[in-house]
Design a protein around this motif. Structure first.
Motif, PDB file in Angstrom:
ATOM      1  N   PHE A 289      46.366  51.475  39.930  1.00  0.00           N
ATOM      2  CA  PHE A 289      47.343  50.434  39.644  1.00  0.00           C
ATOM      3  C   PHE A 289      48.021  49.974  40.927  1.00  0.00           C
ATOM      4  O   PHE A 289      48.280  48.790  41.111  1.00  0.00           O
ATOM      5  CB  PHE A 289      48.391  50.928  38.640  1.00  0.00           C
ATOM      6  N   LEU A 290      48.297  50.890  41.821  1.00  0.00           N
ATOM      7  CA  LEU A 290      48.960  50.531  43.081  1.00  0.00           C
ATOM      8  C   LEU A 290      48.027  49.794  44.029  1.00  0.00           C
ATOM      9  O   LEU A 290      48.446  48.884  44.737  1.00  0.00           O
ATOM     10  CB  LEU A 290      49.528  51.779  43.755  1.00  0.00           C
ATOM     11  N   SER A 291      46.756  50.158  44.050  1.00  0.00           N
ATOM     12  CA  SER A 291      45.832  49.515  44.989  1.00  0.00           C
ATOM     13  C   SER A 291      45.185  48.254  44.428  1.00  0.00           C
ATOM     14  O   SER A 291      44.913  47.320  45.169  1.00  0.00           O
ATOM     15  CB  SER A 291      44.749  50.504  45.443  1.00  0.00           C
ATOM     16  N   ASN A 292      44.919  48.222  43.115  1.00  0.00           N
ATOM     17  CA  ASN A 292      44.268  47.058  42.510  1.00  0.00           C
ATOM     18  C   ASN A 292      44.665  46.981  41.032  1.00  0.00           C
ATOM     19  O   ASN A 292      43.899  47.372  40.153  1.00  0.00           O
ATOM     20  CB  ASN A 292      42.751  47.165  42.663  1.00  0.00           C
ATOM     21  N   PRO A 293      45.853  46.463  40.741  1.00  0.00           N
ATOM     22  CA  PRO A 293      46.328  46.482  39.350  1.00  0.00           C
ATOM     23  C   PRO A 293      45.435  45.708  38.381  1.00  0.00           C
ATOM     24  O   PRO A 293      45.318  46.096  37.219  1.00  0.00           O
ATOM     25  CB  PRO A 293      47.723  45.864  39.436  1.00  0.00           C
ATOM     26  N   ASP A 294      44.779  44.664  38.846  1.00  0.00           N
ATOM     27  CA  ASP A 294      43.930  43.890  37.944  1.00  0.00           C
ATOM     28  C   ASP A 294      42.706  44.679  37.487  1.00  0.00           C
ATOM     29  O   ASP A 294      42.204  44.458  36.387  1.00  0.00           O
ATOM     30  CB  ASP A 294      43.479  42.579  38.597  1.00  0.00           C
ATOM     31  N   ARG A 295      42.246  45.606  38.296  1.00  0.00           N
ATOM     32  CA  ARG A 295      41.089  46.416  37.919  1.00  0.00           C
ATOM     33  C   ARG A 295      41.401  47.283  36.701  1.00  0.00           C
ATOM     34  O   ARG A 295      40.525  47.615  35.914  1.00  0.00           O
ATOM     35  CB  ARG A 295      40.617  47.282  39.077  1.00  0.00           C
TER      36      ARG A 295
END
Length: 163
Positions: free
Chosen positions: A88-94
């Motif tokens: 969530f912190l590095s790529n929330p859309d993933r």
């Protein structure tokens, strides 16, 4: 191959909505129909229109957070609790593609943020189709009939609220 609709309701949609304190049989079926319409319950997860079972775009994802969840810290905390810590912190859309409970919470939040009037009858496919069409993002060439077709395919099987 897609996700079994009964399993998806039992293990993802219902527990997610219960944790949000929003579960109703009709809302459960609306979210199931939304996922069926968007991705055929997981058969098609990648699309230019959005990610995951519900095909939620990065832009819509951010709007839900910035214009809805940000104004209700308690609700935002519950929704954030569905997300993984690092991803969530590095790529929330993933998270929309890899985390079914989080994606379901965001799909519910789309309807809530837009003030959707959720049908009250759990088996009213036409009302659900119109709710989806009015409040959930979709390709411009789709109509409520497209949702209804997918919903009726699901209705051919026993639905979770009836089981």
């Amino acid at each position: 191959m897609g996700i079994n609709p009964l399993d998806f309701c039992q293990y993802v949609i219902r527990p997610t909505l219960e944790k949000l304190d929003r579960w109703t049989p009709a809302l459960e079926n609306l979210l199931l129909g939304t996922a069926a319409q968007a991705s055929q319950l997981g058969r098609n997860l990648n699309s230019q229109g959005g990610q995951g079972l519900y095909r939620i775009s990065a832009e819509l994802h951010r709007q839900v957070w910035d214009q809805f969840l940000a104004f209700d810290p308690e609700l935002a905390s519950i929704v954030r609790g569905f997300a993984s810590q690092r991803e969530f912190l590095s790529n929330p859309d993933r998270e929309l593609a890899i985390n079914l409970a989080y994606a379901t919470a965001i799909a519910w939040a789309v309807y809530a943020w837009r003030g959707a009037e959720i049908p009250t009858a759990a088996d009213d496919g036409e009302a659900m189709a119109h709710c989806w069409y009015q409040y959930f993002d979709h390709a411009p060439d789709l109509s409520p009939d497209d949702f209804l077709r997918h919903y009726r395919t699901l209705r051919a099987r026993p639905m979770p609220a009836e089981a």
